[in-house]
Design an enzyme around this catalytic site. Sequence first.
Site, short mmCIF file in Angstrom:
data_model
loop_
_atom_site.label_atom_id
_atom_site.label_comp_id
_atom_site.label_asym_id
_atom_site.label_seq_id
_atom_site.Cartn_x
_atom_site.Cartn_y
_atom_site.Cartn_z
N PHE A 42 -10.10 3.04 -40.43
CA PHE A 42 -11.04 4.16 -40.39
C PHE A 42 -12.20 3.93 -41.35
O PHE A 42 -13.36 4.22 -41.04
CB PHE A 42 -10.31 5.45 -40.75
CG PHE A 42 -11.22 6.66 -40.83
CD1 PHE A 42 -11.49 7.41 -39.69
CD2 PHE A 42 -11.80 7.04 -42.03
CE1 PHE A 42 -12.32 8.52 -39.76
CE2 PHE A 42 -12.63 8.15 -42.11
CZ PHE A 42 -12.90 8.88 -40.97
N ASP A 75 1.97 7.28 -35.36
CA ASP A 75 1.85 6.17 -36.30
C ASP A 75 2.72 6.41 -37.53
O ASP A 75 2.28 6.28 -38.67
CB ASP A 75 0.39 5.96 -36.71
CG ASP A 75 0.13 4.56 -37.28
OD1 ASP A 75 0.97 3.65 -37.04
OD2 ASP A 75 -0.89 4.37 -37.96
#
Length: 375
Positions: free
Chosen positions: A62, A177
């Site tokens: 990210f 995740d």
Amino acid sequence: MFLTCFYRRVRPPAKRGHPAIENPVFSESIHDPTNPVVQQFPLQYIQNATENYKTLIGEGGFGVVYKGVLPHGQEVAVKVRSSSSTQGTREFNNELRILSTIQHDNLVPLLGYCCENDQQILVYPFMSNGSLQDRLYGEAAKRKVLDWPTRLSIALGAAKGLMYLHNFAGRCIIHRDVKSSNILLDHSMIGKVTDFGFSKYAPQEGDSGASLEVRGTAGYLDPEYYSTQQLSAKSDVFSFGVVLLEIVTGREPLNIHRPRNEWSLVEWAKPFIRESRIEEIVDPTIKSQYHSESMWRVVEAALACTEPFATFRPSMSDIVRELEDALIIENNASEYMRSIESTGGSNRFLSVERKMLAPASTTGEPALNYCPIPR
């Protein structure tokens, strides 16, 4: 999906000048009266809090994470999307949407966000004890021996967070995740699940159930989800079973530098569990420092979670009950042994042999077969 952030959960009072967000894209979720206040921060406020992004504490797909301090003294982790991140905007919007809807003691909360000058920033409490992965087998400076009761407590906290997601009112939320680096530890070593960039609502009746993009991390990924692209909460259960094996063994889920038969933690550990040789896989740093009955509860739960076929896996509610039992046994070992002797038998155990599908329960979850296995 590889980003690790360290936070500390403290719920701040609302500040004048930083109102709760009023974004029409997220307004339906954010205005749920059970939610904490999620604030929209000006970019200058973020820059001041981080001293112009002075202290880097993590990075991943990210972007990067910086440590900061808010004006009232709260330490925070500030996640800044990288301009080169291909999934950044989608993850940012997804995390903002999900975390503006949910609230639980075992989930890392969102304090606020910033969208200004093409910046996308998320702000969380700073978790002072890092991640479970750090403590088990991370860098030497971050590694720390965790005793068995602490490991159990962390696992139970994370399991409760996932159980909350899977039983969320209205619609089940699937994390997608689950891994030890996404379980953060606060100042009291309480386990909290984080990183909801890939989270999704479970398919509802009428949906195809197929996930166009399979998400997860190597070593934790549910093989059935990977092969069929059919997403369900049981994919999180599989990943959590891998985390339980990490907690028991102190090993990473995938390591190609080990002998070939030890590359996969799951495949290496399963034969030892089935042959009742768990003492050979327990982390050497906690050898002889645990009650065997408590350890058996956890390894049998891990084995059930990592069944190849999702229908044979327990729910997170089942796993929470098993971990609660394991922690009670560990903390009250002498009383537990006296109760076993007085009743002339053992308590229930998760069966590790599932040759037949258990009858379906009224909740739609397959019932678990419980029976003792040879010790």
